[in-house]
Motif scaffolding. Structure first.
Motif, mmCIF file in Angstrom:
data_model
loop_
_atom_site.group_PDB
_atom_site.id
_atom_site.type_symbol
_atom_site.label_atom_id
_atom_site.label_comp_id
_atom_site.label_asym_id
_atom_site.label_seq_id
_atom_site.Cartn_x
_atom_site.Cartn_y
_atom_site.Cartn_z
ATOM 1 N N ARG A 145 0.863 -1.193 0.000
ATOM 2 C CA ARG A 145 0.000 0.000 0.000
ATOM 3 C C ARG A 145 0.892 1.232 0.000
ATOM 4 N NH1 ARG A 145 -4.598 -1.682 4.535
ATOM 5 N NH2 ARG A 145 -4.969 -3.749 3.649
ATOM 6 N N GLU A 179 1.367 4.125 1.314
ATOM 7 C CA GLU A 179 0.951 4.986 2.425
ATOM 8 C C GLU A 179 2.156 5.793 2.890
ATOM 9 O OE1 GLU A 179 -2.076 3.422 5.194
ATOM 10 O OE2 GLU A 179 -1.186 1.488 4.721
ATOM 11 N N SER A 203 3.956 0.607 6.809
ATOM 12 C CA SER A 203 4.965 0.617 5.753
ATOM 13 C C SER A 203 4.292 0.347 4.416
ATOM 14 C CB SER A 203 6.038 -0.430 6.057
ATOM 15 O OG SER A 203 5.430 -1.648 6.384
ATOM 16 N N GLN A 238 0.748 -9.863 5.942
ATOM 17 C CA GLN A 238 -0.460 -10.236 6.685
ATOM 18 C C GLN A 238 -0.573 -11.750 6.759
ATOM 19 O OE1 GLN A 238 -3.807 -8.365 4.689
ATOM 20 N NE2 GLN A 238 -3.684 -6.552 6.004
ATOM 21 N N ARG A 297 -15.173 -0.407 9.216
ATOM 22 C CA ARG A 297 -13.937 -0.836 8.567
ATOM 23 C C ARG A 297 -13.712 -0.016 7.305
ATOM 24 N NH1 ARG A 297 -10.602 -2.246 9.796
ATOM 25 N NH2 ARG A 297 -9.947 -3.998 8.563
ATOM 26 N N ALA A 352 -3.990 -0.999 15.462
ATOM 27 C CA ALA A 352 -4.713 -2.279 15.345
ATOM 28 C C ALA A 352 -3.754 -3.358 14.858
ATOM 29 C CB ALA A 352 -5.887 -2.134 14.394
ATOM 30 N N LEU A 353 -3.769 -4.476 15.573
ATOM 31 C CA LEU A 353 -2.887 -5.580 15.177
ATOM 32 C C LEU A 353 -3.518 -6.390 14.059
ATOM 33 C CD1 LEU A 353 -2.024 -6.784 18.763
ATOM 34 C CD2 LEU A 353 -0.544 -5.515 17.221
ATOM 35 N N GLY A 354 -4.840 -6.366 14.034
ATOM 36 C CA GLY A 354 -5.540 -7.140 13.023
ATOM 37 C C GLY A 354 -6.995 -6.739 13.013
ATOM 38 N N GLY A 389 -1.614 -7.907 10.880
ATOM 39 C CA GLY A 389 -0.386 -7.326 10.353
ATOM 40 C C GLY A 389 0.783 -7.973 11.082
#
Ligand code: AMP
Length: 455
Positions: free
Chosen positions: A146, A148, A155, A160, A290, A314-316, A341
């Motif tokens: 991504r 970003e 990053s 994932q 989401r 958020a971890l996931g 992630g």
């Protein structure tokens, strides 16, 4: 001219050095090797020192997959751009500004995957997986891309690991996924809480969007520019805003749970009941939505305990996406899933000093002395490996002293020494590294003898 001469005379005498003038076109650029090539921004190498975390994370994911009956699936890293535009949604941040897209040599518009769910649903449909017993439980792991703004926890290439259940609409599936994700983080030694919400189906969301718009428009002067833009393009996303000035407006905003139809409400209540019965703590989070368009009904996020509740933390996350197969032009297929992630989980594991297994240390060092012995040592090393005896060697070292030093540093229990004499006699020396006692054994008997010694 006269003026020029005067200036030169006024300076201290300078020894003239003949200057060779190089024509411009002959000036040679410094060799490329003088400055190392750089990584692209937002991308990084995962070096050997960090691999134990990745190994443990992948192994744990696989153990969970096997235990809960998920099969592994690998989809290509690159897909037609249109897949993500349709699945993720035209007006999402991902599609609007974060995709790595380009035309390939054949002129096709392609994209490096920003997420994997779209590809998995594509694979489910294109391989006719709806014809096998449902639900189909799949898991995956791999890099996503991504574009970003790189910062801590964010990053441009990241990894994932995700679990998906396709072909089943029951709330037990949503609950199973939440429970698996929760147990997975615990197994890795990462403390997190599960935030849960329902965003209903499209029919619940329309009246909710209208109520949300009314609330935000009345307080337009109090919100950030991004939220103003979201209001016209993708109103639900205002609830994702983490900017402090928007929080009072967000906190007093209408809640989607109050707009759920009977079916969506019942579905959500059942998910929560199962979580209660399974003793899985969760936090009802009425403003959790989401960022991807395909979600409906249950949505959830794993937030690290003690971590900031910022966008990066958020971890996931996951949820139900019953409409996605239909959006992709396939037969309607209820489904749900989540993804974690991996970099963020590893960062948390490191922070928490979570215990991570090391690779098993070698118990044998195989030393060789002389050309002939070295050649034979390769064959012996392979025999040791095949016999499951974890061994080390350094085939490029010639001095026995150096090799013994390496063996000492590795802390092996035994060194095997193969020299010219041993090769000729068909033997080798087994040296006990603690006591220094050495014994000679027949080459053919070495493996058996080591097995006995190592128990
Ligand atoms: P998403 O696919 O956006 O729902 O993201 C799922 C998880 O992937 C997030 O909770 C993060 O842990 C991780 N993630 C998403 N984007 C990034 C990124 N740019 N860098 C690192 N991790 C990310």
């Amino acid at each position: 001219m006269a003026k020029e001469k005067k200036v030169i005379k006024s300076k201290p005498p300078v020894k003239e050095v003949p200057v060779k003038v190089v024509p411009k076109e002959k000036v040679i650029a410094p060799p490329r090797t003088s400055s190392a090539p750089e990584l692209l921004r937002g991308m990084r190498d995962i070096l050997p020192a960090e691999q134990k975390y990745w190994r443990f994370l992948r192994k744990t994911a696989e153990d969970f997959a096997v235990a809960y009956g998920f099969d592994c699936i690998e989809t290509p890293i690159m897909e037609p751009t249109n897949l993500f535009v349709r699945a993720v949604g035209k007006q999402t941040d991902i599609v609007e500004k974060e995709m790595y897209s380009f035309d390939d040599q054949g002129g096709e518009r392609v994209t490096l995957r920003p997420e994997a769910t779209a590809s998995i649903v594509r694979a489910y449909l294109s391989h006719g997986m709806f014809n096998i017993p449902q639900p189909v439980k799949l898991w995956y792991e791999g890099p996503m891309f991504r574009y970003e703004r790189p910062q801590a926890g964010r990053s441009r290439e990241f990894h994932q690991v995700g679990f998906e259940i396709l072909g089943e609409a029951k709330p037990a599936v949503d609950a199973e996924l939440i429970i698996v994700g929760n147990a997975f983080l615990r197994a890795l030694g990462v403390a997190a809480s599960v935030q849960v919400n329902s965003i209903g189906h499209a029919g619940c969301r329309e009246p909710f969007k209208a109520a949300l718009l009314q609330h935000y428009r009345a307080r337009r002067s109090e919100i950030c520019e991004d939220c103003k833009r979201r209001l016209t393009r993708n109103p639900l996303r205002v609830l994702d805003c983490k900017i402090p000035e928007c929080q009072p407006v967000k906190n007093s905003a209408p809640q989607i749970v109050d707009h759920l139809c009977d079916d969506c409400r019942t579905h959500f209540m059942k998910v929560l009941e199962i979580l209660d019965e399974a003793d899985v703590p969760y936090v009802l989070t009425p403003h959790l939505v989401r960022g991807l368009d395909y979600y409906g009904r249950t949505v959830f996020e794993y937030v690290p305990v003690g971590g900031e509740e910022g966008a990066q933390s958020a971890l996931g996350a996951g949820g139900r996406y019953d409409g996605l197969a239909d959006i992709l032009g396939g037969r309607a297929t209820p489904a749900a899933g989540f993804s974690f992630g991996m970099e963020r989980i590893i960062a948390r594991m490191r922070e928490a000093n979570a215990p991570v297994p090391e690779l098993p240390a070698p118990s044998i060092f195989l030393a060789q002395l002389g050309e002939h012995a070295r050649r034979k040592a390769f064959a012996l090393f392979e025999k040791l490996r095949a016999a499951g005896i974890r061994s080390a060697a350094n085939f490029s070292k010639e001095s026995l002293k150096q090799q013994m030093e390496i063996a000492g540093k590795l802390g092996v229990r035994y060194a095997l020494i193969l020299g010219q004499k041993e090769v000729l006699e068909g033997t080798l020396i087994i040296r006990d590294m603690d006591s220094g006692v050495q014994e000679i054994v027949g080459y053919e008997k070495a493996i058996e003898e080591l097995r006995r010694k190592l128990g």
